[in-house]
Design a protein around this motif. Structure first.
Motif, PDB file in Angstrom:
ATOM      1  N   LEU A  65       9.028  -9.666  22.044  1.00 13.33           N
ATOM      2  CA  LEU A  65      10.150  -9.934  21.144  1.00 13.33           C
ATOM      3  C   LEU A  65      10.846  -8.667  20.655  1.00 13.33           C
ATOM      4  O   LEU A  65      12.075  -8.572  20.694  1.00 13.33           O
ATOM      5  CB  LEU A  65       9.694 -10.755  19.947  1.00 13.33           C
ATOM      6  CG  LEU A  65      10.832 -11.101  18.978  1.00 13.33           C
ATOM      7  CD1 LEU A  65      11.837 -12.043  19.623  1.00 13.33           C
ATOM      8  CD2 LEU A  65      10.298 -11.700  17.681  1.00 13.33           C
ATOM      9  N   PHE A  66      10.080  -7.696  20.180  1.00 16.38           N
ATOM     10  CA  PHE A  66      10.721  -6.519  19.597  1.00 16.38           C
ATOM     11  C   PHE A  66      11.543  -5.742  20.625  1.00 16.38           C
ATOM     12  O   PHE A  66      12.669  -5.308  20.309  1.00 16.38           O
ATOM     13  CB  PHE A  66       9.683  -5.626  18.933  1.00 16.38           C
ATOM     14  CG  PHE A  66       9.099  -6.195  17.649  1.00 16.38           C
ATOM     15  CD1 PHE A  66       9.403  -7.489  17.244  1.00 16.38           C
ATOM     16  CD2 PHE A  66       8.244  -5.452  16.859  1.00 16.38           C
ATOM     17  CE1 PHE A  66       8.876  -8.030  16.076  1.00 16.38           C
ATOM     18  CE2 PHE A  66       7.713  -5.970  15.684  1.00 16.38           C
ATOM     19  CZ  PHE A  66       8.023  -7.257  15.294  1.00 16.38           C
ATOM     20  N   PRO A  67      11.059  -5.554  21.856  1.00 18.18           N
ATOM     21  CA  PRO A  67      11.916  -4.897  22.858  1.00 18.18           C
ATOM     22  C   PRO A  67      13.189  -5.700  23.144  1.00 18.18           C
ATOM     23  O   PRO A  67      14.262  -5.114  23.351  1.00 18.18           O
ATOM     24  CB  PRO A  67      11.016  -4.824  24.098  1.00 18.18           C
ATOM     25  CG  PRO A  67       9.631  -4.817  23.557  1.00 18.18           C
ATOM     26  CD  PRO A  67       9.682  -5.727  22.363  1.00 18.18           C
ATOM     27  N   VAL A  68      13.086  -7.035  23.152  1.00 20.73           N
ATOM     28  CA  VAL A  68      14.256  -7.886  23.387  1.00 20.73           C
ATOM     29  C   VAL A  68      15.265  -7.730  22.244  1.00 20.73           C
ATOM     30  O   VAL A  68      16.482  -7.653  22.470  1.00 20.73           O
ATOM     31  CB  VAL A  68      13.820  -9.358  23.543  1.00 20.73           C
ATOM     32  CG1 VAL A  68      15.004 -10.292  23.350  1.00 20.73           C
ATOM     33  CG2 VAL A  68      13.196  -9.586  24.916  1.00 20.73           C
ATOM     34  N   ILE A  69      14.765  -7.689  21.010  1.00 28.06           N
ATOM     35  CA  ILE A  69      15.650  -7.493  19.862  1.00 28.06           C
ATOM     36  C   ILE A  69      16.409  -6.170  20.005  1.00 28.06           C
ATOM     37  O   ILE A  69      17.621  -6.088  19.748  1.00 28.06           O
ATOM     38  CB  ILE A  69      14.847  -7.516  18.548  1.00 28.06           C
ATOM     39  CG1 ILE A  69      14.374  -8.943  18.245  1.00 28.06           C
ATOM     40  CG2 ILE A  69      15.673  -6.975  17.389  1.00 28.06           C
ATOM     41  CD1 ILE A  69      13.459  -9.049  17.027  1.00 28.06           C
ATOM     42  N   LYS A  70      15.703  -5.134  20.430  1.00 33.03           N
ATOM     43  CA  LYS A  70      16.354  -3.827  20.585  1.00 33.03           C
ATOM     44  C   LYS A  70      17.376  -3.849  21.716  1.00 33.03           C
ATOM     45  O   LYS A  70      18.409  -3.169  21.641  1.00 33.03           O
ATOM     46  CB  LYS A  70      15.293  -2.750  20.817  1.00 33.03           C
ATOM     47  CG  LYS A  70      14.422  -2.500  19.593  1.00 33.03           C
ATOM     48  CD  LYS A  70      13.395  -1.407  19.838  1.00 33.03           C
ATOM     49  CE  LYS A  70      12.553  -1.164  18.585  1.00 33.03           C
ATOM     50  NZ  LYS A  70      11.562  -0.089  18.769  1.00 33.03           N
ATOM     51  N   GLN A  71      17.107  -4.619  22.754  1.00 32.84           N
ATOM     52  CA  GLN A  71      18.099  -4.775  23.828  1.00 32.84           C
ATOM     53  C   GLN A  71      19.369  -5.433  23.291  1.00 32.84           C
ATOM     54  O   GLN A  71      20.487  -5.007  23.594  1.00 32.84           O
ATOM     55  CB  GLN A  71      17.534  -5.623  24.968  1.00 32.84           C
ATOM     56  CG  GLN A  71      16.535  -4.932  25.861  1.00 32.84           C
ATOM     57  CD  GLN A  71      16.093  -5.838  26.996  1.00 32.84           C
ATOM     58  OE1 GLN A  71      16.827  -6.742  27.404  1.00 32.84           O
ATOM     59  NE2 GLN A  71      14.901  -5.608  27.514  1.00 32.84           N
ATOM     60  N   GLY A  72      19.178  -6.484  22.483  1.00 32.63           N
ATOM     61  CA  GLY A  72      20.327  -7.174  21.910  1.00 32.63           C
ATOM     62  C   GLY A  72      21.128  -6.267  20.996  1.00 32.63           C
ATOM     63  O   GLY A  72      22.370  -6.288  21.007  1.00 32.63           O
TER      64      GLY A  72
END
Length: 306
Positions: free
Chosen positions: A204-211
């Motif tokens: 989740l946290f890497p995905v949030i940073k991608q967004g």
């Protein structure tokens, strides 16, 4: 002329610490100021030792934020019941040079100071930042803060807490059979929690940073489908509910973490650490439930409109 080994050993030998400070005997609001007074009184090259009943890592970051990279921090004992740390002021010739503190810790201390995080020790050993600040934090800063403070707290304490629960159960379970349930429940609770934070950090946290990167630059690519964060976040929220239920059960079994009057130090310490763990986890989940997850969902919604 070459120096003989005895001369080299004599030159390299470090002076003995000036004193050992038992932090547990200091009133909570005076703990960090007292330690700072002792540190400031050191001459370059001198050191002292602090004894504490929980990991004094917040002090490490406060010292780094307020005094800079002019000291060394060495754990002489790291739990489960006592923490002993040797704090040394760098020799004068190293005061302006880069010390032994990792650069990532220097940057973290600067960020925490900038965000107004309170480093001081509380009765539970947990520390928190002003709640009204979190709406102003960027998602990546907030995610990193949760990982570095609350996830790291779990990683630093889970194994020792599990071992302590087993130890107390083995020694006192005959007279207090509820301790067997405490040990079993604690083991499963901690294992599920470690899996939970691994999922957050790995997915989740890497995905949030991608967004977030895509919002800053629409040309950025993502490895996930924009608009799909709702499901994984609902799964993580369910994990929070289960963890709280597990903790509530432990709290009931232990009569609100209240040891019997005849409890030994280890018995009492276990209940105290469980209470401390609960306090940190409550703050951890509050940051995610009230700030990180809603802000991530709003970001995901915005990206679907781009």
């Amino acid at each position: 002329m070459a120096k003989n080994p005895a001369e080299e050993t004599k030159e390299e030998a470090k002076p003995e610490p000036k004193e050992t400070l038992d932090v547990t005997k200091i009133e909570p609001k005076f703990k960090h100021p007292t330690i700072f007074q002792h540190f400031d009184a050191l001459n370059p090259g001198e050191s002292f030792i602090i004894d504490n009943d929980h990991d004094p890592k917040p002090l490490y970051y406060e010292l780094l934020a307020e005094r800079g990279n002019i000291f060394t921090w060495e754990y002489l004992q790291k739990g489960p019941e006592w923490y002993k740390v040797l704090i040394a002021k760098n020799p004068a010739e190293k005061q302006t040079a880069k010390g032994a503190i990792p650069e990532k810790d220097v940057k973290k201390a600067e960020l925490l100071k900038e965000k107004g995080v309170k480093f001081g020790c509380s009765d539970s050993g947990s520390n928190s930042a002003k709640s009204d600040d979190f709406d102003e934090w960027e998602l990546d800063e907030l995610a990193d803060y949760i990982v570095e403070k609350h996830h790291q707290y779990i990683k630093d304490n889970a194994e020792a807490l599990n071992g302590l629960a087993i130890k107390v159960s083995e020694h006192h379970g005959t007279d207090h059979p509820e301790l067997h349930r405490v040990a079993t429940q604690t083991h499963h609770f901690l294992q599920d929690l470690l899996d939970h934070i691994a999922n957050e950090e790995g997915v989740l946290f890497p995905v949030i940073k991608q967004g977030l990167a895509k919002r800053r630059n629409p040309e950025e690519k993502t490895t996930y489908e924009v608009g799909t964060l709702d499901l994984p976040i609902r799964v993580l929220l369910k994990d929070h509910e289960i963890a709280n239920e597990d903790l509530n059960l432990i709290r009931r079994i232990t009569h609100n973490f209240t040891p019997p009057k005849n409890a030994c130090n280890s018995f009492s310490f276990l209940y105290g650490k469980l209470k401390e763990f609960e306090a940190d986890l409550n703050e951890h989940f509050r940051l995610e439930n009230d700030y990180l997850f809603p802000k991530a969902l709003e970001l995901d919604r915005q990206l679907t409109e781009v």
